[in-house]
Design an enzyme around this catalytic site. Structure first.
Site, short mmCIF file in Angstrom:
data_model
loop_
_atom_site.label_atom_id
_atom_site.label_comp_id
_atom_site.label_asym_id
_atom_site.label_seq_id
_atom_site.Cartn_x
_atom_site.Cartn_y
_atom_site.Cartn_z
N TYR A 296 50.73 22.47 43.80
CA TYR A 296 50.75 22.60 42.34
C TYR A 296 50.42 24.03 41.95
O TYR A 296 49.41 24.59 42.38
CB TYR A 296 49.72 21.64 41.75
CG TYR A 296 49.70 21.58 40.26
CD1 TYR A 296 50.52 20.68 39.57
CD2 TYR A 296 48.86 22.39 39.51
CE1 TYR A 296 50.49 20.59 38.19
CE2 TYR A 296 48.83 22.32 38.13
CZ TYR A 296 49.64 21.42 37.48
OH TYR A 296 49.62 21.36 36.11
N TYR A 346 57.99 23.69 34.36
CA TYR A 346 56.70 22.99 34.31
C TYR A 346 56.89 21.57 33.80
O TYR A 346 56.87 21.32 32.60
CB TYR A 346 55.75 23.76 33.41
CG TYR A 346 54.31 23.31 33.45
CD1 TYR A 346 53.72 22.90 34.64
CD2 TYR A 346 53.53 23.32 32.30
CE1 TYR A 346 52.40 22.49 34.68
CE2 TYR A 346 52.19 22.94 32.33
CZ TYR A 346 51.64 22.52 33.52
OH TYR A 346 50.31 22.13 33.56
#
Length: 395
Positions: A296, A346
């Site tokens: 991430y 995102y």
């Protein structure tokens, strides 16, 4: 007083698998509802697996600040029958791996047979995490001094990490450039142009030490993945990515403020440091067994945190690891093969997990890591987070 934890592997291990995945486009143009995006991604994931809405008896999703749409609404839009499992989570980017783990547990325990996990949002034209006001008990102290935007909070964490480990802005640049090598091969990626070191340093600061390219690209998008039993997945249209284990952690001192600036004791270590041992214990493998890492990366230093936290490199060694090409396409640990959230877009890390699924299924196209077998994906960058391990299940 300490609480002992079981070292036994969880009951769901090996019993559930990811199969079809689905994406919408990643865009900044708007003009669509979050529900329509969720439906498109879920329909694409089901079609990818060779299933239909009639096969679905569970849905799981997550949001942040009410930016998504409920599982019930998506089930209605898809035309599903009665559901036996519905889970709407919150807390944004810490959730993707955790959501898939919850779906796996539901399948392995017999609560549901086929669960679609999705994330949908208008992150560019709707609510933007990067500029959202985070009201909390400490707001009265933060806002008067100008500490108001999410990149500022992560920048404080990043600076502490750099002070403690000796990491430099060249290390941040290495992360960005490494991931551009992958995103150049990814047709979904918003940022695909290769970047040189000089070009990196030519970019303006957003907030030190972050330049614009150190920050993720906010997009309108949706991503989905189908979870079912491993046995059933082997009969579907795509190879299974077997769920070998995972972990979640809520660190002590979490939840009272954005970025937990007043309660977290060490900004140079994050949630992945707290869950790593449980992750590897659950999966029955270690960092030395991993072929691909999907970490991430809402901001570039998150990759350095993750590489060190999961034991791929020693403390302070992540920058050199990336700079030397070891996380690149030809390295021993290709990392963020989709280009990461920095470049693909995102979707709060759901696309990080689905990229791990594709790599484990060996369906990564031009960015596929040859013979990938064990793939790890992480979710979350601060105090709360999760991680999951997939195994190629074709045999």
């Amino acid at each position: 007083m300490t609480t002992s934890r079981s070292t036994a592997r969880p009951a769901y291990v090996g019993k559930a698998a990811a199969t079809g995945v689905g994406y919408t486009d990643f865009t900044d143009s708007g003009g669509r509802t979050v529900l329509s995006r969720a439906l498109e991604a879920c329909q694409a994931a089901l079609a990818d697996a060779g299933l239909s809405a009639a096969d679905v008896d569970g849905l799981c999703s997550f949001g942040l600040f009410n930016d998504s749409v409920s599982c019930q609404a998506v089930a209605t839009g898809l035309g599903c029958g009665d559901l036996s499992y519905v889970l709407d989570l919150n807390n944004g980017g810490s959730q993707p791996a955790f959501a898939v783990l919850n779906a796996a547990m539901a399948v392995a325990s017999g609560v549901a047979n086929t669960v679609v996990v999705y994330r949908a949002l208008n992150g560019r034209t709707g609510k933007k995490v990067g500029s959202t006001r985070f009201d909390a008990p400490s707001s009265q102290f933060r806002y008067p001094i100008g500490l108001s935007a999410y990149p500022q909070y992560i920048a404080l964490w990043a600076r502490r990490y750099m002070i403690e480990t000796g990491a430099t802005e060249e290390d941040l640049a290495a992360v960005v450039m490494n991931q551009r090598e992958f995103s150049a091969r990814n047709e979904r990626a918003v940022r695909r142009t290769p970047l040189t070191l000089d070009q990196y340093f030519d970019r303006d600061y957003v907030v030190e030490p972050f330049r614009s390219v150190d920050c993720t690209v906010e997009v309108d998008a949706a991503v989905a993945v189908v979870i079912t039993s491993t046995e059933r997945a082997r009969d579907l249209a795509v190879p299974p990515a077997v769920i070998e284990g995972g972990a979640w952690v809520t660190g002590r001192g979490s939840g009272l403020d954005v970025a937990d600036l007043h309660s977290w004791q060490d900004f140079s270590r994050n949630c992945q440091h707290r869950l790593a041992d449980r992750l590897w214990s659950a999966a029955g493998v270690g960092p030395q067994d991993v072929d691909v890492a999907e970490i991430y990366d809402c901001f570039s230093p998150a990759v350095l945190y993750g590489l060190e936290a999961l034991g791929f490199v020693e403390r302070g060694g992540a920058g050199e690891f990336v700079r030397s090409g070891q996380a690149g396409p030809k390295g021993p640990l290709p990392t963020n093969t989709h280009g990461g959230l920095l470049n693909e877009g995102y979707v709060h890390g759901m696309n990080t997990v689905t990229e791990a699924v594709l790599q484990a299924q060996r369906r990564g196209g031009a960015r596929q890591v040859p013979d990938a077998n064990i793939v790890v994906a992480t979710s979350g960058v601060l105090v709360d987070g999760s991680a999951i391990v997939f195994r190629n299940g074709a045999s």
